[in-house]
Design a protein around this motif. Structure first.
Motif, mmCIF file in Angstrom:
data_model
loop_
_atom_site.group_PDB
_atom_site.id
_atom_site.type_symbol
_atom_site.label_atom_id
_atom_site.label_comp_id
_atom_site.label_asym_id
_atom_site.label_seq_id
_atom_site.Cartn_x
_atom_site.Cartn_y
_atom_site.Cartn_z
ATOM 1 N N THR A 159 0.914 21.662 -4.723
ATOM 2 C CA THR A 159 -0.322 21.344 -5.448
ATOM 3 C C THR A 159 -1.554 21.455 -4.553
ATOM 4 O O THR A 159 -2.646 21.082 -4.973
ATOM 5 C CB THR A 159 -0.230 19.919 -6.024
ATOM 6 N N GLY A 160 -1.378 21.956 -3.322
ATOM 7 C CA GLY A 160 -2.501 22.090 -2.411
ATOM 8 C C GLY A 160 -2.351 21.182 -1.198
ATOM 9 O O GLY A 160 -1.372 20.428 -1.065
ATOM 10 N N LEU A 161 -3.320 21.236 -0.303
ATOM 11 C CA LEU A 161 -3.280 20.418 0.912
ATOM 12 C C LEU A 161 -3.534 18.958 0.534
ATOM 13 O O LEU A 161 -4.553 18.623 -0.062
ATOM 14 C CB LEU A 161 -4.345 20.904 1.897
ATOM 15 N N GLN A 162 -2.603 18.099 0.934
ATOM 16 C CA GLN A 162 -2.712 16.683 0.615
ATOM 17 C C GLN A 162 -2.938 15.880 1.895
ATOM 18 O O GLN A 162 -2.253 16.079 2.896
ATOM 19 C CB GLN A 162 -1.438 16.189 -0.087
ATOM 20 N N GLN A 163 -3.897 14.980 1.824
ATOM 21 C CA GLN A 163 -4.210 14.110 2.955
ATOM 22 C C GLN A 163 -3.617 12.722 2.708
ATOM 23 O O GLN A 163 -3.832 12.122 1.654
ATOM 24 C CB GLN A 163 -5.739 13.986 3.125
ATOM 25 N N PHE A 164 -2.878 12.236 3.685
ATOM 26 C CA PHE A 164 -2.270 10.903 3.584
ATOM 27 C C PHE A 164 -2.798 10.041 4.728
ATOM 28 O O PHE A 164 -2.774 10.464 5.892
ATOM 29 C CB PHE A 164 -0.750 10.989 3.664
ATOM 30 N N ILE A 165 -3.248 8.856 4.402
ATOM 31 C CA ILE A 165 -3.720 7.939 5.423
ATOM 32 C C ILE A 165 -2.525 7.181 6.011
ATOM 33 O O ILE A 165 -1.558 6.869 5.308
ATOM 34 C CB ILE A 165 -4.757 6.950 4.850
ATOM 35 N N ILE A 166 -2.560 6.932 7.312
ATOM 36 C CA ILE A 166 -1.487 6.180 7.966
ATOM 37 C C ILE A 166 -1.745 4.699 7.744
ATOM 38 O O ILE A 166 -2.687 4.120 8.291
ATOM 39 C CB ILE A 166 -1.418 6.505 9.468
ATOM 40 N N ALA A 167 -0.892 4.081 6.916
ATOM 41 C CA ALA A 167 -1.074 2.667 6.581
ATOM 42 C C ALA A 167 -0.489 1.742 7.634
ATOM 43 O O ALA A 167 -0.896 0.580 7.743
ATOM 44 C CB ALA A 167 -0.435 2.369 5.227
ATOM 45 N N GLY A 168 0.469 2.221 8.415
ATOM 46 C CA GLY A 168 1.086 1.372 9.425
ATOM 47 C C GLY A 168 1.958 2.178 10.368
ATOM 48 O O GLY A 168 2.369 3.301 10.063
ATOM 49 N N VAL A 169 2.218 1.603 11.539
ATOM 50 C CA VAL A 169 3.073 2.225 12.554
ATOM 51 C C VAL A 169 4.225 1.269 12.827
ATOM 52 O O VAL A 169 4.014 0.086 13.102
ATOM 53 C CB VAL A 169 2.294 2.511 13.855
ATOM 54 N N PHE A 170 5.450 1.765 12.758
ATOM 55 C CA PHE A 170 6.618 0.907 12.914
ATOM 56 C C PHE A 170 7.505 1.391 14.064
ATOM 57 O O PHE A 170 7.466 2.554 14.460
ATOM 58 C CB PHE A 170 7.433 0.860 11.616
ATOM 59 N N TYR A 171 8.290 0.456 14.590
ATOM 60 C CA TYR A 171 9.272 0.802 15.610
ATOM 61 C C TYR A 171 10.427 1.550 14.956
ATOM 62 O O TYR A 171 10.918 1.164 13.894
ATOM 63 C CB TYR A 171 9.811 -0.457 16.294
ATOM 64 N N ARG B 20 0.840 -1.205 0.000
ATOM 65 C CA ARG B 20 0.000 0.000 0.000
ATOM 66 C C ARG B 20 0.872 1.252 0.000
ATOM 67 O O ARG B 20 0.587 2.235 -0.698
ATOM 68 C CB ARG B 20 -0.903 0.019 1.228
ATOM 69 N N PHE B 21 1.933 1.225 0.803
ATOM 70 C CA PHE B 21 2.798 2.397 0.947
ATOM 71 C C PHE B 21 3.386 2.822 -0.397
ATOM 72 O O PHE B 21 3.421 4.014 -0.714
ATOM 73 C CB PHE B 21 3.917 2.067 1.953
ATOM 74 N N TYR B 22 3.837 1.869 -1.200
ATOM 75 C CA TYR B 22 4.487 2.205 -2.466
ATOM 76 C C TYR B 22 3.497 2.465 -3.605
ATOM 77 O O TYR B 22 3.887 3.041 -4.628
ATOM 78 C CB TYR B 22 5.446 1.083 -2.880
ATOM 79 N N ASN B 23 2.221 2.086 -3.416
ATOM 80 C CA ASN B 23 1.285 2.179 -4.538
ATOM 81 C C ASN B 23 0.067 3.047 -4.268
ATOM 82 O O ASN B 23 -0.720 3.290 -5.182
ATOM 83 C CB ASN B 23 0.812 0.770 -4.934
ATOM 84 N N GLU B 24 -0.130 3.514 -3.048
ATOM 85 C CA GLU B 24 -1.284 4.353 -2.730
ATOM 86 C C GLU B 24 -0.814 5.649 -2.079
ATOM 87 O O GLU B 24 0.347 5.789 -1.692
ATOM 88 C CB GLU B 24 -2.241 3.606 -1.788
ATOM 89 N N GLN B 25 -1.746 6.599 -1.941
ATOM 90 C CA GLN B 25 -1.409 7.856 -1.270
ATOM 91 C C GLN B 25 -1.551 7.644 0.237
ATOM 92 O O GLN B 25 -2.562 7.974 0.840
ATOM 93 C CB GLN B 25 -2.301 9.011 -1.739
ATOM 94 N N CYS B 26 -0.512 7.088 0.808
ATOM 95 C CA CYS B 26 -0.506 6.828 2.245
ATOM 96 C C CYS B 26 0.921 6.953 2.754
ATOM 97 O O CYS B 26 1.873 7.049 1.978
ATOM 98 C CB CYS B 26 -1.081 5.450 2.559
ATOM 99 N N VAL B 27 1.055 6.964 4.055
ATOM 100 C CA VAL B 27 2.375 7.055 4.696
ATOM 101 C C VAL B 27 2.450 6.002 5.791
ATOM 102 O O VAL B 27 1.426 5.448 6.226
ATOM 103 C CB VAL B 27 2.618 8.453 5.305
ATOM 104 N N ILE B 28 3.659 5.720 6.228
ATOM 105 C CA ILE B 28 3.855 4.928 7.437
ATOM 106 C C ILE B 28 4.613 5.809 8.417
ATOM 107 O O ILE B 28 5.451 6.627 8.014
ATOM 108 C CB ILE B 28 4.600 3.609 7.164
ATOM 109 N N VAL B 29 4.322 5.681 9.696
ATOM 110 C CA VAL B 29 4.877 6.592 10.692
ATOM 111 C C VAL B 29 5.508 5.791 11.827
ATOM 112 O O VAL B 29 5.169 4.629 12.066
ATOM 113 C CB VAL B 29 3.791 7.532 11.255
ATOM 114 N N ARG C 149 -3.137 7.540 15.338
ATOM 115 C CA ARG C 149 -2.939 6.094 15.235
ATOM 116 C C ARG C 149 -3.175 5.643 13.794
ATOM 117 O O ARG C 149 -3.558 6.432 12.922
ATOM 118 C CB ARG C 149 -3.901 5.377 16.171
ATOM 119 N N GLU C 150 -2.935 4.386 13.579
ATOM 120 C CA GLU C 150 -3.089 3.805 12.250
ATOM 121 C C GLU C 150 -4.514 4.032 11.729
ATOM 122 O O GLU C 150 -5.492 3.868 12.460
ATOM 123 C CB GLU C 150 -2.789 2.302 12.318
ATOM 124 N N GLY C 151 -4.618 4.435 10.472
ATOM 125 C CA GLY C 151 -5.907 4.706 9.851
ATOM 126 C C GLY C 151 -6.293 6.162 9.860
ATOM 127 O O GLY C 151 -7.180 6.577 9.100
#
Length: 848
Positions: free
Chosen positions: A629-641, A598-607, A618-620
């Protein structure tokens, strides 16, 4: 009344101190050591903060607003739009870049590209000729390699007008000619700053058509918020308009947790010093019980006796605190380097060239020293005041007193541990985080209150042994329970701090090792050499990536870029990566493969975990980032250590970043080799291609891991120093305790000699007692230290830094702890034992 009181003070205090100069000196030294450590840490922290603030002052100048863009910079055409805007009285553009100096390893220049025609209203320094004549504006504008440096920089490196200095930027090494001097006008210019004409700076830094910031002064400062709103309509969506001081405030908040932890560690030596002062004043009371009895018989009140002993402690405290303030200045010079290096590695690049102090630092250090003296001296002074005159004048009165042990000690210790558990829970769940320090204090207090119970039980066990010397030593341990318990508690606290910090560092190191094993899996890492000194500020040449990808033996290449983006009124570090899903992350939960897809193919981030804890997300959840290009919203796909930054980090795919920020620059490459690939061959080919124009750092996997742990050890260097000081202070306490006990038992020891005990037996008796103190202290300290390590690792680290550290124990180091503690205790008891063995028998019995 003043004259008699001074006479008593001279007779009881000054005369005693003159007769026991060594003990007085040790007492002064113990206070001085604690004060010096505390003051040195405060100076180091303040100097680091001031060094950064000075950098902000130089760059910000007299600006009231500053416009910046986190990634990519502002287009040149933005500046005239802003400068002509209603409400703006003056504006100037700035380009900024960090240059490393290969001829001066470890040093750098913070280069400012300035416009001398528009920055007069903002400037806090002057660009002048070396000879202080008229400013040569033609040379300033006409030479592309002409720069101005500070007087301090030029003098330190013996540079003169016309000399060249080699600098590195984006992997390229180029010469610059020193033609001008930056001279202080209103603020002190830090030595690392340099200046150049903004046009040439754009060329030199490869920023054609871009500026880093615009400084503004306002026609009406009272309408600042209105102007900010208006400016946003003509600025790119990701532009930040804020007061220049805001960045300094953000950094101060970022450093606060780190500096609070250092301050807490510096107070440990003062805490142990309280026990030491208790012992020394107790020794003073015991030695002068006869004088106390005489004074009380002559009508001196209990309050006056208490005041005399407190006055003695205050006199030593004044001398010790004053000496500590002086020593703190010298110690700070050693500590400021370690503190600034740690801050530069973990938080923000700073260069501390001079100490920064304020009067309140010295006053606070002196005051804290005096408070510790009063706390430590109060109980023995109170005991001296309550001493019965008849018993004080009676032979063996003190030594023959029995000890009545109350179960209240045990229950009080249990209550302290319960309070520690409650505070730990509150620190993690509700906050504030500093409750964790109180939890740590109550752990130490709880185990310290167990000292009388443990000492008594240990004594009873040993008294069953037939050996006469062990039996006597155990009996004496219990009879002097009051003083021995304080000594045991002091040494146990110092041992506990050593053990707990050792366990915390070992656990952290093991956790980082596992993390490194999972994340650093590439075979070779390539980056501009300048990034080693100033962080990820330089970029790999754009043609380097395709060049490395086509080299024989290379299977794949990942890229890395670090950038700060605005988030919730501040900024957050964002790692921009291109990967082939070889990069690994240890996620708190979820399927790692699916998350990375998901991280490499969708508009999301991991934190990182620390990011979620610090910002309460939290995740999600969605995280917004303003972009061109304007305000961009990124969904949190995962939380890592992650353990690279306690501020947290966000990982974003290169595809998403380039799509919205239009910036494809990269800071480093991670190269994966085929089975037959050769890292040296890849490095050699890269050097042959790009080496003639620049310098690059090449790290094989093993070398980079070693560098990570080198930085890790550097981070905890100050901690090792502070805990060692605490141990030294505590061991000195054993010396004072045994010296006191020898004085108390002068008659008893003389009687033992009179009935046939040899000097060697008396010496062994005292050494056995000191060894027993070491055994009990080490056992109690180990137990307290292990419990305290859970607070430091699982509560304080988690509450302040947001890291989950998995507990691990250095069993060998823990097993060896009792050995060196007992050896230290016996060594501390050697001089008192020698003194006891040499007591004149007849005089000792007669004096009693």
């Amino acid at each position: 009344m003043i004259r008699p009181h001074f006479h008593y003070f001279h007779w009881l205090v000054l005369r005693y101190l003159a007769q026991h100069r060594l003990l007085a000196a040790l007492n002064i030294a113990s206070v001085a050591l604690g004060v010096a450590v505390y003051l040195a840490i405060q100076i180091a922290n303040h100097s680091a903060n001031r060094a950064f603030a000075a950098s902000v002052d130089v760059v910000a100048g007299k600006a009231q607003l500053r416009i910046t863009v986190p990634a990519g910079g502002l287009a040149d055409e933005i500046f005239p739009l802003v400068a002509r805007h209603s409400g703006v009285s003056a504006a100037t553009p700035i380009v900024r870049g960090l240059l490393t100096l290969p001829d001066f390893p470890g040093e750098y220049l913070d280069l400012l590209g300035v416009d001398i025609f528009s920055d007069e209203a903002f400037r806090t320094f002057d660009v002048t000729n070396f000879e202080l004549g008229a400013f040569d504006v033609q040379r300033w504008l006409g030479r592309r390699d002409s720069i101005a440096v500070t007087d301090e920089f030029a003098q330190r490196h013996r540079l003169h007008k016309g000399d060249s200095v080699r600098v590195q930027i984006n992997g390229a090494t180029r010469p610059l000619q020193i033609d001008f001097i930056l001279r202080t006008r209103e603020v002190a210019v830090p030595a690392q700053f340099a200046a150049m004409d903004i046009g040439w700076a754009q060329e030199f830094l490869q920023r054609r058509g871009k500026i880093d910031m615009v400084q503004l002064r306002l026609t009406n400062p009272g309408e600042k918020e209105k102007l900010v709103t208006q400016l946003r309509s003509v600025l790119p969506p990701d532009a930040i308009v804020a007061a220049p001081r805001q960045r300094g405030e953000q950094v101060e908040k970022m450093l606060s947790s780190f500096q609070l932890n250092l301050t807490a560690m510096s107070l440990v030596s003062l805490l142990v010093g309280v026990f030491l002062i208790y012992n020394t004043v107790s020794a003073s009371v015991v030695r002068r019980r006869h004088e106390i009895g005489i004074l009380r018989s002559l009508g001196i009140t209990r309050t006056e006796v208490r005041t005399l002993f407190l006055a003695e402690a205050l006199l030593l405290g004044i001398l010790g605190s004053a000496l500590g303030v002086l020593c703190g200045l010298f110690l700070s010079r050693a500590l400021v380097g370690a503190v600034s290096e740690t801050i530069s590695s973990l938080y923000v690049l700073i260069q501390v060239r001079q100490l920064s102090t304020t009067p309140w630092m010295f006053g606070a250090a002196f005051g804290i020293g005096m408070v510790t003296v009063v706390i430590g001296a109060w109980l023995p002074a109170h005991m001296a005041a309550r001493m019965d005159p008849i018993r004080a004048l009676t032979s063996g009165a003190v030594a023959d007193q029995s000890v009545c042990l109350s179960q209240a000690w045990f229950w009080s210790g249990g209550i302290c541990l319960l309070i520690s558990i409650i505070l730990s829970w509150l620190a993690l769940v509700t906050g504030p985080p500093w409750l964790g320090f109180f939890a740590a204090f109550f752990v130490l207090a709880g185990f310290a209150l167990f000292a009388p119970i443990i000492a008594t039980s240990f004594s009873l066990c040993l008294r069953r042994i037939i050996t006469v010397e062990i039996n006597l030593a155990a009996a004496n341990l219990a009879r002097a329970l009051g003083k021995n318990s304080v000594t045991i508690a002091a040494l146990a606290c110092a041992v506990a701090m050593t053990v707990s910090v050792g366990v915390m560092v070992f656990s952290f190191r093991q956790t980082v090792k596992v993390w490194i094993d999972e994340t650093l899996i590439a075979d070779l890492f390539i980056a501009p050499a300048s990034n080693e000194t100033v962080g990820p500020s330089s970029f790999i040449p754009s043609e380097a990536l395709p060049f490395v990808e086509q080299l024989p033996g290379v299977e794949a290449v990942d890229t890395f870029r670090e950038v700060e983006l605005p988030f919730r009124g501040g900024t957050i570090g964002v790692a921009v990566v291109r990967g082939t899903e070889r990069r690994r992350f240890h996620f708190l939960h979820g399927d790692g493969g699916l998350i990375l897809h998901r991280f490499y193919n969708e508009q999301c981030v991991i934190v990182s975990e620390s990011f979620t804890r610090r910002h309460g997300i939290r995740e999600g959840d969605l995280v917004p980032f303003p972009s061109p290009t304007g305000l961009q919203q990124f969904i949190i796909a995962g939380v890592f250590y992650d353990y690279a930054s306690d501020q947290g980090v966000v990982f974003m795919s290169e595809k998403n970043f380039v799509r919205h920020w239009k910036d494809d620059r990269i800071n480093s490459l991670a190269v994966y080799l085929l089975k037959n690939g050769n890292a040296d061959a890849v490095s050699g080919a890269f050097r042959a291609k790009f080496g003639p124009t620049g310098e690059f750092a090449f790290y094989a996997n093993r070398e980079l891991r070693a560098r990570v742990f080198e930085i890790f050890d550097q981070t905890f260097a100050v901690t090792y120093v502070l805990r060692s000081i605490a141990i030294i202070v505590a061991v000195v306490g054993i010396f004072f305790t045994l010296t006191t006990l020898v004085t108390e038992r002068t008659r008893e020891l003389a009687i033992l000699r009179a009935i046939g005990a040899s000097a060697a037996q008396i010496r062994r008796l005292l050494l056995l007692e000191s060894g027993m103190i070491g055994v009990i202290s080490s056992a109690l300290g180990l137990a307290a230290g292990i419990c305290l390590s859970f607070v430091l690792t699982g509560v304080i680290n988690r509450a302040f830094f947001g890291w989950t550290i998995h507990m691990a124990f250095p069993w060998l180091a823990l097993a060896l702890t009792p050995v060196w503690i007992v050896v230290s205790a016996v060594a501390a008891g050697w001089l008192p034992a020698l003194r006891a063995a040499k007591l004149p028998i007849a005089d000792a019995i007669r004096s009693e």
